[in-house]
Write a protein that holds these residues in place. Structure first.
Motif, PDB file in Angstrom:
ATOM      1  N   CYS A  99     -11.578   1.070   5.315  1.00 23.89           N
ATOM      2  CA  CYS A  99     -10.862  -0.189   5.091  1.00 23.89           C
ATOM      3  C   CYS A  99     -11.551  -1.285   5.888  1.00 23.89           C
ATOM      4  O   CYS A  99     -11.622  -1.207   7.110  1.00 23.89           O
ATOM      5  CB  CYS A  99      -9.398  -0.097   5.494  1.00 23.89           C
ATOM      6  N   PRO A 100     -12.056  -2.317   5.218  1.00 25.13           N
ATOM      7  CA  PRO A 100     -12.814  -3.360   5.907  1.00 25.13           C
ATOM      8  C   PRO A 100     -11.922  -4.353   6.642  1.00 25.13           C
ATOM      9  O   PRO A 100     -12.417  -5.312   7.227  1.00 25.13           O
ATOM     10  CB  PRO A 100     -13.569  -4.047   4.769  1.00 25.13           C
ATOM     11  N   ALA A 101     -10.604  -4.143   6.606  1.00 23.24           N
ATOM     12  CA  ALA A 101      -9.704  -5.120   7.207  1.00 23.24           C
ATOM     13  C   ALA A 101      -8.845  -4.495   8.303  1.00 23.24           C
ATOM     14  O   ALA A 101      -7.909  -5.126   8.788  1.00 23.24           O
ATOM     15  CB  ALA A 101      -8.816  -5.741   6.127  1.00 23.24           C
ATOM     16  N   VAL A 158      -6.588  -2.211   8.142  1.00 25.57           N
ATOM     17  CA  VAL A 158      -5.190  -2.054   7.749  1.00 25.57           C
ATOM     18  C   VAL A 158      -4.625  -0.711   8.214  1.00 25.57           C
ATOM     19  O   VAL A 158      -3.476  -0.619   8.628  1.00 25.57           O
ATOM     20  CB  VAL A 158      -5.051  -2.203   6.216  1.00 25.57           C
ATOM     21  N   TYR A 159      -5.474   0.329   8.147  1.00 25.76           N
ATOM     22  CA  TYR A 159      -4.991   1.681   8.469  1.00 25.76           C
ATOM     23  C   TYR A 159      -5.365   2.067   9.884  1.00 25.76           C
ATOM     24  O   TYR A 159      -6.532   1.980  10.264  1.00 25.76           O
ATOM     25  CB  TYR A 159      -5.580   2.697   7.495  1.00 25.76           C
ATOM     26  N   LEU A 166       0.886  -1.160   0.000  1.00 20.94           N
ATOM     27  CA  LEU A 166       0.000   0.000   0.000  1.00 20.94           C
ATOM     28  C   LEU A 166       0.920   1.204   0.000  1.00 20.94           C
ATOM     29  O   LEU A 166       1.484   1.565   1.031  1.00 20.94           O
ATOM     30  CB  LEU A 166      -0.903  -0.061   1.220  1.00 20.94           C
ATOM     31  N   CYS A 185      -4.470  -6.963   4.673  1.00 23.81           N
ATOM     32  CA  CYS A 185      -5.215  -6.492   3.494  1.00 23.81           C
ATOM     33  C   CYS A 185      -5.956  -7.645   2.814  1.00 23.81           C
ATOM     34  O   CYS A 185      -5.417  -8.732   2.642  1.00 23.81           O
ATOM     35  CB  CYS A 185      -4.233  -5.846   2.516  1.00 23.81           C
ATOM     36  N   VAL A 186      -7.221  -7.398   2.431  1.00 26.92           N
ATOM     37  CA  VAL A 186      -7.990  -8.424   1.706  1.00 26.92           C
ATOM     38  C   VAL A 186      -8.155  -8.071   0.223  1.00 26.92           C
ATOM     39  O   VAL A 186      -8.991  -8.641  -0.467  1.00 26.92           O
ATOM     40  CB  VAL A 186      -9.361  -8.704   2.360  1.00 26.92           C
ATOM     41  N   HIS A 187      -7.357  -7.123  -0.261  1.00 26.77           N
ATOM     42  CA  HIS A 187      -7.316  -6.807  -1.696  1.00 26.77           C
ATOM     43  C   HIS A 187      -8.644  -6.289  -2.237  1.00 26.77           C
ATOM     44  O   HIS A 187      -8.993  -6.582  -3.378  1.00 26.77           O
ATOM     45  CB  HIS A 187      -6.871  -8.025  -2.518  1.00 26.77           C
ATOM     46  N   CYS A 188      -9.385  -5.531  -1.420  1.00 28.14           N
ATOM     47  CA  CYS A 188     -10.674  -5.039  -1.927  1.00 28.14           C
ATOM     48  C   CYS A 188     -10.500  -3.823  -2.822  1.00 28.14           C
ATOM     49  O   CYS A 188     -11.324  -3.551  -3.659  1.00 28.14           O
ATOM     50  CB  CYS A 188     -11.610  -4.720  -0.769  1.00 28.14           C
ATOM     51  N   LYS A 189      -9.421  -3.052  -2.624  1.00 23.01           N
ATOM     52  CA  LYS A 189      -9.061  -1.877  -3.421  1.00 23.01           C
ATOM     53  C   LYS A 189      -9.796  -0.598  -3.022  1.00 23.01           C
ATOM     54  O   LYS A 189      -9.704   0.425  -3.712  1.00 23.01           O
ATOM     55  CB  LYS A 189      -9.249  -2.125  -4.929  1.00 23.01           C
ATOM     56  N   THR A 190     -10.528  -0.604  -1.924  1.00 20.81           N
ATOM     57  CA  THR A 190     -11.264   0.593  -1.520  1.00 20.81           C
ATOM     58  C   THR A 190     -10.339   1.791  -1.307  1.00 20.81           C
ATOM     59  O   THR A 190     -10.645   2.909  -1.724  1.00 20.81           O
ATOM     60  CB  THR A 190     -12.048   0.320  -0.223  1.00 20.81           C
TER      61      THR A 190
END
Ligand SMILES: Cc1cc2nc3c(=O)[nH]c(=O)nc-3n(C[C@H](O)[C@H](O)[C@H](O)COP(=O)(O)OP(=O)(O)OC[C@H]3O[C@@H](n4cnc5c(N)ncnc54)[C@H](O)[C@@H]3O)c2cc1C
Ligand code: SF4
Lengths: 542, 249
Positions: free
Chosen positions: A488-490, A492-493, A464, A511-516
């Motif tokens: 961020c649904p995971a 991460v931030y 990221l 990170c779950v690679h959602c790209k949000t």
């Protein structure tokens, strides 16, 4: 260090429904015409399906065309849709609405797209396609003339500091006459192609949504295989586009999820918390009581429709599926359109490969698409999503008008704006108080990410990347109260203080690679790039 | 010098498995499956021995369902020369595996067998030891270092409170612990080459071995959820709680 290289006729980036359908169609054509063809598919997930997350109610139209005998070949479409329900929720009540015609699901199936892709991959391999999961395409390759000549996989065994470790393994170059980019919503290489070839010029900005999903195993008496429920309204306010889906699959499983338009304005909004709160509604909660949650994940979707579709070709390559944006948002269905775009692209590419004169750019593809049912379908619903800028009721009213009276043939087209610009400064809002999770129906982020089975090798550069390392604090935190902590649904931030001034901590391994973040960051300061191949979620049955 | 390495197909270590609703087993339908991490270390060790000129041939063997071919292909891509799958039904028990491996050893005559110390699904930690006993060979379990000579091998073992170094006469059985090495990343061209390497499939019958179940699984359940802790004000309260409530002192 010199990289190894291999050469194929066609290289496809991404083993989702679009990439796999394209690979199958290419091999079918090669067999019909008795021509030799080499096709390779790269997938960043540890296996096909590991990074696939969808609803999903699948319309079998494209599959019927691609593999008419799919039933006999054991495709995992086990649960025909039996009932459709469309509910409007207020905080305590629910009202049945007439199901809009786009949402009728006769003849459709409730599926796990991940499992469907696993099956498609087997069909592709049986036809001779080479599929390599665990290898992310990290770089587009060009020749001197600027033609795309393939992709390179990422280096493995690079340390956090960017230096090779003892396990260093350089990436590999895959050269191809044509490269198909099938990365799904917000593809990271596609993003560089947009820039380089100016592919978005003249198109509306893409509009996106974030979808968060859980898989549940519920009590047998409550399970109704083939039941499909959609809701709108609570817990979202009327200025936020979104709603839930609840699909009963086989084996007592229910897929439940929430989609929110990323043009939301309130920086305090947390898509994750809205979803958790949604499940506690009196009309929804009972279905999950006594059940257990078995998987969690998130992924963005491209909601812009026709007016947001970029130029689809450039010298040496094509865009297919959601990375271009073929999802039909009024149906929230993109599987059949992703597959169809891949199949049409395969046909155009196959012709180009056999042409007497070398074809640099496969211009036939967009023309062929416009002739197909895919274009008609998207053009009919093109005004529905943008009409929701008039709020929920304005959108519903317009959609009804557009659907029933104009039948999609309105002489005008509504336009989209960039999602990240929609976010408003925090001072205009008060923080939203979300209820505490109960650990039975609603959960916190960390226990959720845990069951996405995500992981990344810790000793690697952060995937990221920040263009300016100060922006998170000086802009995002100062102006927008740090929205990345919420969208961020995971988890991460995180902004941490540790006695000193605030700084952004990035827990990239979650990170779950959602790209949000790549989409919604107000300053467009975050570039999501592929981590080491095989990293990311390991979704079963999603 | 010929080396036999064993590889088991297990649910990937990143996957949080959960019990099936009927408690008969863990749910692995559509779950990502991989090579048991300790077996990866075993394969890596064998490949390094070959690369350093100490071994001439590496045979990878797996016992289980037909999909175990995938982990054998991975072993081939890492550098094994050929592979053997002994196809059985679902998860065979450690003793059955050890007996089948013994039959394979008699057939292939390796000088060294390297196994993972245990598989991360059942965590039995038995197969290597049972195999050594059945063969009557020396064993070096939990190896963190291995040096190969002509007639013998020196194995450093991780034991409680330290390291133990053994010299084993060859042929011998070694099981790999975590610190033995760090397995390599498999290269794409090697995956392609691995598709062309020889993979033989045998049945237990081909090895004159009859499998009889010795164990019955009664129930598979999640570990009990940890109760939230409590805060005590001082040592006196702690002692009182331990004495009166928990009754451990
Ligand atoms: C929550 C949610 C619910 C949905 N519900 C439905 C529904 O009910 N019905 C329906 O029809 N559609 C639904 N959709 C939409 C549908 O899932 C998508 O339209 C469809 O998956 C798009 O297919 P694709 O092949 O373009 O991309 P994807 O399915 O996203 O696949 C892309 C693949 O490429 C891989 N990849 C990406 N970049 C790289 C790279 N650089 N290198 C290597 N590999 C890479 C990814 O890991 C992934 O496997 C839903 C989507 C979401 C998010
Ligand atoms: S870091 Fe970005 S891509 Fe990863 S889970 Fe969070 S929002 Fe999604």
């Amino acid at each position: 260090m010199q990289r190894d290289s291999m050469t194929y006729d066609v290289v496809i980036v991404g083993a989702g429904p679009s990439g796999l359908a394209a690979s199958i169609r290419l091999m079918q054509l090669a067999q019909e015409h008795q021509r030799e063809l080499s096709v390779c598919v790269l997938e960043k997930g540890s296996e096909v399906g590991a990074h696939i997350l969808s609803g999903a109610v699948m319309e079998p139209r494209a599959l019927n065309e691609l593999i008419p005998g799919w039933k006999a070949q054991g495709a995992p479409l086990h649960t025909p849709v039996q009932h459709d329900q469309f509910l409007f929720l207020t905080s305590q009540s629910s009202y049945r609405l007439p199901t809009p015609p786009q949402m009728h699901n006769d003849g459709n199936y409730v599926v796990s797209l991940g499992n469907f892709c696993r099956w498609l991959a087997q069909q592709a391999e049986a036809l001779g396609v080479e599929i390599y999961p665990g290898f992310a395409a990290a770089e587009v390759l060009y020749d001197e003339a600027g033609t795309v000549t393939g992709v390179a996989t990422g280096d493995m065994g690079v340390g956090r500091d960017g230096q090779p470790t003892t396990n260093y393994q350089p990436g590999m170059e895959l050269h191809a006459r044509y490269t198909l980019f099938a990365e799904g919503c917000r593809g990271s290489l596609t993003k560089t192609l947009f820039q380089r070839f100016g592919l978005r010029e003249g198109a509306d900005p893409q509009a996106y949504g974030i979808g968060i999903k859980e898989l549940w195993e519920i009590e047998p008496e409550k399970h109704q295989p083939g039941l499909v429920v959609h809701t709108i309204g609570w817990p979202l306010d009327r200025h936020t586009y979104g709603g839930s889906f609840l699909y009963h699959l086989e084996n007592r499983q229910v897929a439940v999820g929430f989609v929110i338009g990323l043009d939301y304005q309130n920086p305090y909004l947390s898509p994750f918390e809205e979803f958790q709160r949604f499940k506690t509604h009196p009309a929804i909660r009972p279905a999950f009581e006594g059940g257990r949650r078995i998987a969690y994940g998130a992924r963005t979707l491209s909601e812009g429709g026709l007016q947001s579709i970029p130029k689809l070709t450039f010298p040496g390559g094509l865009l297919i599926g959601d990375t271009a944006g073929f999802l039909n948002v009024s149906k929230i269905k993109g599987i059949h359109t992703a597959m169809k775009s891949g199949m049409v692209a395969a046909e155009s590419v196959f012709d180009a490969l056999g042409a007497a004169e070398p074809v640099l750019e496969v211009n036939a593809y967009p023309g062929q698409l416009k002739q197909s049912w895919l274009w008609d379908e998207l053009s009919q619903v093109r005004n529905i999503r943008p009409s929701f800028r008039w709020g929920l009721f304005g959108g519903i009213l317009y959609s009804a008008l557009d659907t029933y009276l104009l039948r999609g043939r309105a002489p005008w087209t509504l336009h989209h704006h960039e999602d990240h610009k929609a976010l408003k400064p925090a001072r205009a809002y008060t923080p939203i108080e979300y209820p505490k999770p109960d650990g039975k129906i609603s959960f916190d982020k960390l226990s959720s990410v845990f069951i996405s089975n995500t992981n990344h090798e810790e000793n690697q550069p952060c995937h990221l990347t920040l263009r300016d390392p100060d922006v998170p604090v000086t802009v995002n935190l100062a102006e927008y109260a740090g929205p990345e902590q919420r969208y961020c649904p995971a988890g991460v931030y995180e902004f941490v203080e540790e006695g000193g001034p605030s700084r952004l901590q990035i827990n990239a391994q979650n990170c779950v690679h959602c790209k949000t973040c790549d989409i919604k960051d107000p300053a467009q300061n975050i570039d999501w790039i592929v981590p080491e191949g095989g990293g990311g979620p390991n979704y079963p049955n999603m | 010098m010929k080396i036999l390495v064993t590889v088991k197909r297990v649910a990937d270590y990143n996957v949080k498995v959960y019990p099936k609703a009927d408690g008969s087993d863990v749910e692995i339908a559509n779950v990502k499956m991989s090579m048991n991490p300790f077996d990866e270390i075993a394969v890596e060790e064998a490949v390094r021995l070959k690369e350093s000129g100490n071994a001439t041939e590496i045979i990878a063997a797996s016992i289980g369902v037909s999909q175990c071919q995938e982990v054998l292909r991975t072993a081939l891509a890492m550098g094994a020369d050929r592979a053997i799958l002994v196809e059985t039904g679902a998860a065979p028990e450690p003793l059955a595996v050890a007996k089948l491996l013994k039959a394979l050893v008699e057939r292939e005559q390796p000088d060294l067998v390297i196994l993972g110390k245990q598989a991360i699904d059942g965590d039995c930690n038995q197969t290597g030891q049972m195999l050594a006993a059945l063969l009557g060979w020396g064993q070096g379990a939990f190896a963190s270092k291995l040096t190969l000579g002509e007639q013998e091998t020196e194995v450093t073992r991780e034991i409680d409170g330290g390291l133990e170094t053994l010299i084993l006469k060859l042929p011998a059985v070694v099981t790999a612990d975590l610190r033995l090495n760090e397995p390599r990343y498999v290269k794409l061209p090697n995956i392609i080459k691995a598709k062309k390497k020889l993979l033989t499939t045998l049945s237990p019958g081909d090895l004159d071995t009859v499998l009889a179940a010795q164990l019955t699984t009664l129930k598979v359940a999640e570990p009990p959820k940890r109760e939230a802790g409590i805060k005590v004000a001082d040592a006196a309260e702690l002692v009182a709680k331990l004495r009166n409530d928990v009754k451990v002192i």
